[in-house]
Design a protein around this motif. Structure first.
Motif, PDB file in Angstrom:
ATOM      1  N   ARG A  62       0.807  -1.226   0.000  1.00 50.89           N
ATOM      2  CA  ARG A  62       0.000   0.000   0.000  1.00 50.89           C
ATOM      3  C   ARG A  62       0.836   1.269   0.000  1.00 50.89           C
ATOM      4  NH1 ARG A  62      -4.395  -2.262   4.344  1.00 50.89           N
ATOM      5  NH2 ARG A  62      -5.307  -3.780   2.930  1.00 50.89           N
ATOM      6  N   VAL A  63       2.050   1.193   0.552  1.00 54.34           N
ATOM      7  CA  VAL A  63       2.938   2.357   0.612  1.00 54.34           C
ATOM      8  C   VAL A  63       4.309   1.913   0.110  1.00 54.34           C
ATOM      9  CG1 VAL A  63       3.808   4.220   2.088  1.00 54.34           C
ATOM     10  CG2 VAL A  63       1.673   3.055   2.705  1.00 54.34           C
ATOM     11  N   PRO A  64       4.471   1.828  -1.210  1.00 56.16           N
ATOM     12  CA  PRO A  64       5.687   1.246  -1.782  1.00 56.16           C
ATOM     13  C   PRO A  64       7.002   1.880  -1.311  1.00 56.16           C
ATOM     14  CG  PRO A  64       4.033   1.583  -3.474  1.00 56.16           C
ATOM     15  CD  PRO A  64       3.509   2.238  -2.232  1.00 56.16           C
ATOM     16  N   GLY A  65       7.018   3.133  -0.967  1.00 56.85           N
ATOM     17  CA  GLY A  65       8.259   3.774  -0.530  1.00 56.85           C
ATOM     18  C   GLY A  65       8.586   3.564   0.932  1.00 56.85           C
ATOM     19  N   CYS A  66       7.702   2.946   1.669  1.00 55.14           N
ATOM     20  CA  CYS A  66       7.898   2.734   3.106  1.00 55.14           C
ATOM     21  C   CYS A  66       8.974   1.683   3.343  1.00 55.14           C
ATOM     22  CB  CYS A  66       6.579   2.303   3.757  1.00 55.14           C
ATOM     23  SG  CYS A  66       6.695   2.182   5.546  1.00 55.14           S
ATOM     24  N   ARG A  67       9.872   1.965   4.252  1.00 52.78           N
ATOM     25  CA  ARG A  67      10.945   1.028   4.597  1.00 52.78           C
ATOM     26  C   ARG A  67      10.584   0.377   5.926  1.00 52.78           C
ATOM     27  NH1 ARG A  67      15.377   1.297   1.740  1.00 52.78           N
ATOM     28  NH2 ARG A  67      16.808   1.039   3.465  1.00 52.78           N
ATOM     29  N   VAL A  68      10.255  -0.896   5.883  1.00 52.83           N
ATOM     30  CA  VAL A  68       9.764  -1.613   7.058  1.00 52.83           C
ATOM     31  C   VAL A  68      10.902  -2.333   7.773  1.00 52.83           C
ATOM     32  CG1 VAL A  68       8.211  -3.433   7.873  1.00 52.83           C
ATOM     33  CG2 VAL A  68       7.502  -1.929   5.999  1.00 52.83           C
ATOM     34  N   VAL A  69      10.951  -2.128   9.087  1.00 54.13           N
ATOM     35  CA  VAL A  69      11.884  -2.836   9.959  1.00 54.13           C
ATOM     36  C   VAL A  69      11.052  -3.812  10.780  1.00 54.13           C
ATOM     37  CG1 VAL A  69      13.493  -2.613  11.894  1.00 54.13           C
ATOM     38  CG2 VAL A  69      13.437  -0.848  10.109  1.00 54.13           C
ATOM     39  N   ILE A  70      11.402  -5.087  10.715  1.00 57.25           N
ATOM     40  CA  ILE A  70      10.717  -6.094  11.527  1.00 57.25           C
ATOM     41  C   ILE A  70      11.631  -6.441  12.696  1.00 57.25           C
ATOM     42  CG2 ILE A  70       9.837  -8.446  11.644  1.00 57.25           C
ATOM     43  CD1 ILE A  70       9.021  -8.226   8.745  1.00 57.25           C
ATOM     44  N   LEU A  71      11.224  -6.028  13.889  1.00 61.55           N
ATOM     45  CA  LEU A  71      11.937  -6.376  15.109  1.00 61.55           C
ATOM     46  C   LEU A  71      11.260  -7.630  15.636  1.00 61.55           C
ATOM     47  CD1 LEU A  71      14.060  -5.625  17.246  1.00 61.55           C
ATOM     48  CD2 LEU A  71      12.298  -4.263  18.376  1.00 61.55           C
ATOM     49  N   THR A  72      11.979  -8.732  15.672  1.00 64.71           N
ATOM     50  CA  THR A  72      11.344 -10.016  15.926  1.00 64.71           C
ATOM     51  C   THR A  72      11.872 -10.754  17.139  1.00 64.71           C
ATOM     52  OG1 THR A  72      10.726 -12.117  14.915  1.00 64.71           O
ATOM     53  CG2 THR A  72      12.916 -11.286  14.405  1.00 64.71           C
ATOM     54  N   THR A  73      10.997 -11.500  17.733  1.00 68.24           N
ATOM     55  CA  THR A  73      11.375 -12.450  18.775  1.00 68.24           C
ATOM     56  C   THR A  73      11.786 -13.755  18.116  1.00 68.24           C
ATOM     57  OG1 THR A  73       9.757 -11.505  20.270  1.00 68.24           O
ATOM     58  CG2 THR A  73      10.517 -13.699  20.803  1.00 68.24           C
ATOM     59  N   PHE A  74      11.246 -14.006  16.927  1.00 71.08           N
ATOM     60  CA  PHE A  74      11.447 -15.272  16.237  1.00 71.08           C
ATOM     61  C   PHE A  74      12.633 -15.182  15.286  1.00 71.08           C
ATOM     62  CE2 PHE A  74       6.862 -14.779  17.036  1.00 71.08           C
ATOM     63  CZ  PHE A  74       6.743 -15.762  17.999  1.00 71.08           C
ATOM     64  N   GLY A  75      13.821 -15.400  15.799  1.00 75.23           N
ATOM     65  CA  GLY A  75      15.016 -15.363  14.982  1.00 75.23           C
ATOM     66  C   GLY A  75      15.202 -16.678  14.253  1.00 75.23           C
ATOM     67  N   ARG A  76      14.296 -16.949  13.311  1.00 78.26           N
ATOM     68  CA  ARG A  76      14.332 -18.207  12.572  1.00 78.26           C
ATOM     69  C   ARG A  76      14.528 -17.917  11.092  1.00 78.26           C
ATOM     70  NH1 ARG A  76       9.108 -20.062  15.711  1.00 78.26           N
ATOM     71  NH2 ARG A  76      10.072 -20.588  17.683  1.00 78.26           N
TER      72      ARG A  76
END
Length: 145
Positions: free
Chosen positions: A16-30
């Motif tokens: 929906r927002v192609p220019g958005c840079r997403v950071v996924i901070l995760t508990t699941f380091g898999r």
């Protein structure tokens, strides 16, 4: 996250927002989560149990235009290889995760019981498991489910 998960949210945001840079901070380091997250458009994938300075530095690096992946997670993903499960195998295995019977899975997914057995047999072989419950555990551990 009520009603969704981070990987699905990432895919929706980047769509929906192609220019958005997403950071996924995760508990699941898999490895599977990393691969799926990057395919969904995430540009960084730090792990929550790392020291606080590392996710903060990752955000600054993303702002500077870089991609950032937790080094240990990247190494694990490279050594794990690609997800061997097909989409349908993943669906059937996920439906089996709660201990549902073949009949229940078949009804829920609108498949015949024989087809469900076939779709369960393949992930059992691909994960080198003894049964479907072990296959579910192994697939979850890899981040494929």
């Amino acid at each position: 996250m009520p009603g969704t998960d981070g990987l699905t949210a990432c895919a929706r945001i980047t769509e929906r927002v192609p220019g958005c840079r997403v950071v996924i901070l995760t508990t699941f380091g898999r490895p599977g989560y990393l691969r799926t997250g990057m395919e969904a458009g995430a540009v960084a994938f730090p792990v929550k149990d790392s020291p606080a300075r590392e996710p903060a530095a990752a955000i600054r690096r993303v702002q500077a235009g870089e991609r950032v992946i937790d080094p240990a997670l990247a190494a694990a993903a490279l050594s794990a290889g690609p997800d061997p499960l097909s989409g349908r195998e993943r669906d059937v295995l996920a439906a089996a995760a709660d201990g549902s019977t073949i009949g229940d899975i078949a009804a829920a997914l609108h498949l015949s019981e024989g087809t469900v057995r076939n779709y369960l047999s393949s992930p059992i072989q691909k994960t080198h498991a003894r049964n479907r419950i072990e296959a579910v555990r192994r697939a979850k551990a890899q981040g494929w489910l």
